[in-house]
Scaffold this motif. Sequence first.
Motif, PDB file in Angstrom:
ATOM      1  N   ASP A   1       4.785  -3.291  12.221  1.00 19.31           N
ATOM      2  CA  ASP A   1       3.559  -3.724  11.541  1.00 19.31           C
ATOM      3  C   ASP A   1       3.716  -4.017  10.013  1.00 19.31           C
ATOM      4  N   TRP A   2       4.279  -5.175   9.924  1.00 18.42           N
ATOM      5  CA  TRP A   2       4.619  -5.425   8.213  1.00 18.42           C
ATOM      6  C   TRP A   2       3.612  -5.529   7.546  1.00 18.42           C
ATOM      7  N   LYS A   3       2.468  -6.150   7.864  1.00 27.25           N
ATOM      8  CA  LYS A   3       0.990  -6.249   7.199  1.00 27.25           C
ATOM      9  C   LYS A   3       0.845  -4.919   6.775  1.00 27.25           C
ATOM     10  N   ALA A   4       0.750  -3.902   7.612  1.00 27.56           N
ATOM     11  CA  ALA A   4       0.190  -2.705   7.191  1.00 27.56           C
ATOM     12  C   ALA A   4       0.989  -2.051   6.180  1.00 27.56           C
ATOM     13  N   ALA A   5       2.365  -2.215   6.205  1.00 27.06           N
ATOM     14  CA  ALA A   5       3.220  -1.828   5.252  1.00 27.06           C
ATOM     15  C   ALA A   5       2.946  -2.528   3.861  1.00 27.06           C
ATOM     16  N   LEU A   6       2.519  -3.672   3.770  1.00 26.73           N
ATOM     17  CA  LEU A   6       2.391  -4.395   2.483  1.00 26.73           C
ATOM     18  C   LEU A   6       1.038  -4.022   2.056  1.00 26.73           C
ATOM     19  N   VAL A   7       0.254  -3.792   2.866  1.00 24.96           N
ATOM     20  CA  VAL A   7      -1.207  -3.253   2.092  1.00 24.96           C
ATOM     21  C   VAL A   7      -0.941  -1.891   1.674  1.00 24.96           C
ATOM     22  N   GLN A   8      -0.048  -1.111   2.268  1.00 26.68           N
ATOM     23  CA  GLN A   8       0.253   0.281   1.798  1.00 26.68           C
ATOM     24  C   GLN A   8       0.721   0.298   0.587  1.00 26.68           C
ATOM     25  N   ALA A   9       1.789  -0.720   0.601  1.00 25.14           N
ATOM     26  CA  ALA A   9       2.591  -0.634  -0.608  1.00 25.14           C
ATOM     27  C   ALA A   9       1.708  -1.090  -2.039  1.00 25.14           C
ATOM     28  N   ALA A  10       0.870  -2.072  -1.853  1.00 27.39           N
ATOM     29  CA  ALA A  10      -0.055  -2.427  -2.713  1.00 27.39           C
ATOM     30  C   ALA A  10      -1.005  -1.391  -3.370  1.00 27.39           C
ATOM     31  N   GLN A  11      -1.282  -0.569  -2.365  1.00 27.92           N
ATOM     32  CA  GLN A  11      -2.298   0.531  -2.899  1.00 27.92           C
ATOM     33  C   GLN A  11      -1.678   1.617  -3.734  1.00 27.92           C
ATOM     34  N   HIS A  12      -0.185   1.539  -3.699  1.00 27.97           N
ATOM     35  CA  HIS A  12       0.348   2.496  -4.619  1.00 27.97           C
ATOM     36  C   HIS A  12       0.980   1.895  -6.044  1.00 27.97           C
ATOM     37  N   VAL A  13       0.672   0.551  -6.303  1.00 32.16           N
ATOM     38  CA  VAL A  13       1.012   0.057  -7.472  1.00 32.16           C
ATOM     39  C   VAL A  13       0.127   0.623  -8.662  1.00 32.16           C
TER      40      VAL A  13
ATOM     41  N   GLY B   1       3.559 -15.449   2.712  1.00 28.72           N
ATOM     42  CA  GLY B   1       2.705 -16.059   1.684  1.00 28.72           C
ATOM     43  C   GLY B   1       1.245 -15.898   1.717  1.00 28.72           C
ATOM     44  N   PRO B   2       0.675 -16.461   2.722  1.00 28.63           N
ATOM     45  CA  PRO B   2      -0.798 -16.295   2.863  1.00 28.63           C
ATOM     46  C   PRO B   2      -1.243 -14.695   2.702  1.00 28.63           C
ATOM     47  N   LEU B   3      -0.313 -13.957   3.385  1.00 23.47           N
ATOM     48  CA  LEU B   3      -0.970 -12.456   3.186  1.00 23.47           C
ATOM     49  C   LEU B   3      -0.973 -11.785   1.641  1.00 23.47           C
ATOM     50  N   ILE B   4       0.126 -12.411   0.936  1.00 24.95           N
ATOM     51  CA  ILE B   4       0.148 -12.006  -0.514  1.00 24.95           C
ATOM     52  C   ILE B   4      -1.091 -12.635  -1.263  1.00 24.95           C
ATOM     53  N   ALA B   5      -1.099 -13.815  -0.850  1.00 29.38           N
ATOM     54  CA  ALA B   5      -2.384 -14.655  -1.523  1.00 29.38           C
ATOM     55  C   ALA B   5      -3.756 -13.689  -1.095  1.00 29.38           C
ATOM     56  N   GLY B   6      -4.033 -13.405  -0.018  1.00 30.88           N
ATOM     57  CA  GLY B   6      -5.208 -12.514   0.464  1.00 30.88           C
ATOM     58  C   GLY B   6      -5.039 -11.116  -0.083  1.00 30.88           C
ATOM     59  N   LEU B   7      -4.036 -10.642  -0.422  1.00 20.54           N
ATOM     60  CA  LEU B   7      -4.083  -9.365  -1.041  1.00 20.54           C
ATOM     61  C   LEU B   7      -4.367  -9.339  -2.572  1.00 20.54           C
ATOM     62  N   ALA B   8      -3.922 -10.698  -3.161  1.00 22.25           N
ATOM     63  CA  ALA B   8      -4.090 -10.717  -4.493  1.00 22.25           C
ATOM     64  C   ALA B   8      -5.693 -10.839  -4.654  1.00 22.25           C
TER      65      ALA B   8
END
Length: 214
Positions: free
Chosen positions: A130-142, A183-190
């Motif tokens: 579930d790499w998308k969840a991992a990326l979202v979780q990481a962004a929440q801790h910045v 790439g698209p997921l990073i753009a969406g998170l931004a």
Amino acid sequence: MAGGHGELMDRVYRTQRHIYDLSRKYYLLGRDGLIADLAPPPGGAILEIGCGTGRNLVAAARRWPQAQCFGIDISEAMLETARASIRRAGLAGRVTVARADACDFDADALFGRAAFDRIFISYALSMIPDWKAALVQAAQHVAPGGRLEVVDFGQQEGLPSLWKQGLFGWLSQFHVAPRAELGPLIAGLARETGSAGYCRSLYRGYALRCGLVR
């Protein structure tokens, strides 16, 4: 803890961890460039998600001696190697690792802090189901003013199709799947977090370097 995936990683790397850094040296490209670019503030904190053998954390601690470094990994076998490497490097006072699921971890409980000035993920998203969840979780801790940095396999778009077919087939034997949607997921998170995002291809598409700047 996601026991199934953690147990799988322990099985895959219980033996491989002893030769992991040597065998991956020549094809996990872009890791050292990412570490060199981290530039945490004086006294800042760096977190690596999917720290594996601790190779990158040791490199980051040496490159940025004023920073405190932390790492999480789901594989206890890998963490055994990481702790030994950190001790041998004389960095036990500045580098701390813990077992945790990248998709759902409590950084405050693990490390006594909820946010980090720099978070990086090096060739780990391609191994997390579930790499998308991992990326979202990481962004929440910045932390405010901090950065999330990612390097991982690209889609090999500038390389021969037979190369891509062979590489992806070989990687699949180690439960590694390059993420075409990174790439698209990073753009969406931004957009969602009001951050500045970027994504660029390295080595003719062999690797992808992405990030968020808060």
